[in-house]
Design a protein around this motif. Sequence first.
Motif, PDB file in Angstrom:
ATOM      1  N   CYS A 122       0.230  -1.479  -4.927  1.00  0.00           N
ATOM      2  CA  CYS A 122      -0.655  -2.561  -4.513  1.00  0.00           C
ATOM      3  C   CYS A 122       0.112  -3.870  -4.612  1.00  0.00           C
ATOM      4  CB  CYS A 122      -1.889  -2.639  -5.415  1.00  0.00           C
ATOM      5  SG  CYS A 122      -2.862  -1.132  -5.495  1.00  0.00           S
ATOM      6  N   GLY A 123      -0.155  -4.782  -3.686  1.00  0.00           N
ATOM      7  CA  GLY A 123       0.557  -6.053  -3.735  1.00  0.00           C
ATOM      8  C   GLY A 123       0.237  -6.922  -2.543  1.00  0.00           C
TER       9      GLY A 123
ATOM     10  N   LEU B 201       3.635  -5.415   1.391  1.00  0.00           N
ATOM     11  CA  LEU B 201       3.136  -4.058   1.633  1.00  0.00           C
ATOM     12  C   LEU B 201       3.354  -3.623   3.086  1.00  0.00           C
ATOM     13  CD1 LEU B 201       1.612  -1.931  -0.235  1.00  0.00           C
ATOM     14  CD2 LEU B 201       2.069  -4.179  -1.233  1.00  0.00           C
ATOM     15  N   GLU B 202       3.286  -4.555   4.022  1.00  0.00           N
ATOM     16  CA  GLU B 202       3.531  -4.200   5.421  1.00  0.00           C
ATOM     17  C   GLU B 202       4.953  -3.688   5.629  1.00  0.00           C
ATOM     18  OE1 GLU B 202       2.537  -7.757   7.524  1.00  0.00           O
ATOM     19  OE2 GLU B 202       0.422  -7.196   7.779  1.00  0.00           O
ATOM     20  N   GLN B 203       5.911  -4.275   4.931  1.00  0.00           N
ATOM     21  CA  GLN B 203       7.299  -3.820   5.051  1.00  0.00           C
ATOM     22  C   GLN B 203       7.519  -2.512   4.294  1.00  0.00           C
ATOM     23  OE1 GLN B 203       9.150  -5.404   7.326  1.00  0.00           O
ATOM     24  NE2 GLN B 203       7.251  -6.591   7.539  1.00  0.00           N
TER      25      GLN B 203
ATOM     26  N   HIS C 108      -5.119  -3.629   3.496  1.00  0.00           N
ATOM     27  CA  HIS C 108      -3.861  -4.352   3.732  1.00  0.00           C
ATOM     28  C   HIS C 108      -2.980  -4.511   2.486  1.00  0.00           C
ATOM     29  CE1 HIS C 108      -5.376  -5.303   7.680  1.00  0.00           C
ATOM     30  NE2 HIS C 108      -6.450  -5.879   7.163  1.00  0.00           N
ATOM     31  N   GLU C 109      -3.483  -4.204   1.324  1.00  0.00           N
ATOM     32  CA  GLU C 109      -2.739  -4.459   0.084  1.00  0.00           C
ATOM     33  C   GLU C 109      -2.544  -3.197  -0.751  1.00  0.00           C
ATOM     34  OE1 GLU C 109      -3.976  -9.096  -0.750  1.00  0.00           O
ATOM     35  OE2 GLU C 109      -5.234  -7.529  -1.648  1.00  0.00           O
TER      36      GLU C 109
ATOM     37  N   GLN D 194      -8.502  -6.996  -8.137  1.00  0.00           N
ATOM     38  CA  GLN D 194      -9.163  -6.914  -6.837  1.00  0.00           C
ATOM     39  C   GLN D 194      -8.111  -6.815  -5.733  1.00  0.00           C
ATOM     40  OE1 GLN D 194     -12.860  -7.549  -6.552  1.00  0.00           O
ATOM     41  NE2 GLN D 194     -12.535  -6.501  -4.614  1.00  0.00           N
ATOM     42  N   TYR D 195      -8.101  -5.689  -5.004  1.00  0.00           N
ATOM     43  CA  TYR D 195      -7.149  -5.506  -3.904  1.00  0.00           C
ATOM     44  C   TYR D 195      -7.887  -5.099  -2.630  1.00  0.00           C
ATOM     45  CZ  TYR D 195      -3.126  -5.740  -7.032  1.00  0.00           C
ATOM     46  OH  TYR D 195      -2.165  -6.164  -7.929  1.00  0.00           O
TER      47      TYR D 195
END
Length: 391
Positions: free
Chosen positions: A247-248, A253-255, A90-91, A85-86
Amino acid sequence: MRNPLSERIVGIEPSGIRKFFDIVSEMKDAISLGVGEPDFDTPWHIRDEGIFSLEKGRTFYTSNAGLKELRMEISNYLKRRFGLQYDYNHEMLLTVGGSEAIDIAMRAMLDPGDEVLIPQPSFVSYEPCAILANGTPVILDLKEENEFRLTAEEVEAAVTPRTKILVLPFPNNPTGAIMEREDLEAVARVVQAHDLYVISDEIYGELTYGKDHVSIASIPGMQERTILINGFSKSHAMTGWRLGYACGPRLILEQMLKIHQFAIMCAPTTSQYAALEAMKNGDGDVEKMREEYDGRRKYVLHRFREMGLKCFEPYGAFYLFPGIQEFGMTSNAFAERLLAEEKVAVVPGTAFGACGEGYLRVSYAYSLEDLKRALERIEHFICRLRNEKKQ
């Protein structure tokens, strides 16, 4: 004149795979079993959607993270296929192939001196990407007696206070090895005990045979420690479309997205619309190709055993990794002679790390007709080598 080149870049060796590919491309009547690329065309309904997107003038940038509709469909796919589930907002990030995802994940996470555990034999990009990100690669030699699986004991023995990332390259290129749930659970305990992160390259996750693929991100406590890398190249025969995803955890993920913004902007728009169709209606295509690969896998393994060529049974990807130690030759010498004398190209195991010495990567992502012809030539070659040893 000042040297214009970076010593760090000059020190990285070029890929050992392309050498034989370039030779065979100019050799008449040669057969290549060396390229890790599906021989299937991208399914027509996927191509048609890409064409339709062009006809409709959908040729502009998408958002940096990629089409929202596609990210939503990938989220649905990961849930129904692997129980993951992502949050697609945001992920998740769409990238130019899985290779870009590996690169920017390491660049987002590593500082100089941080160590990256890299099991080998494995995909050629992990070690250079770690170096390019100022990390320190630490190589873990996988062993045939373990079916080239990574053990928790091997991870534990390699960890130091500077270890930050473990690369998990399964299903594996070049060996075809897989990791099952109990293997991953044991590794996860070590990862959690030492506060590590995992880059899990699951590009071959749809290509397992008789055993379901399990993502380490599905192990309790691991999703927040894992960057999952996947894409469309292998599962949907879309290598040239250059589309992958990561995915993470949102923090990481923002970086990664920030690096992607400055280096790439966004993944190819046409490819994203084609991939949207693949996610919605491509499960049947994947199943059909997987069944065909499985038949080829069984055939090539049977022929190797008929030849007396040692090879463990792989359950993932589309490669076999036979051992050639009996001939007393390096992998490179064996591959060069096979190409020169029988016009068959394979890849030396050392292209995937020093511990690949004594092995060859043989791809069965080719037609059964080509495989039969190539294996006849390989059989002639090894019979000749055995006769030479007797003289």
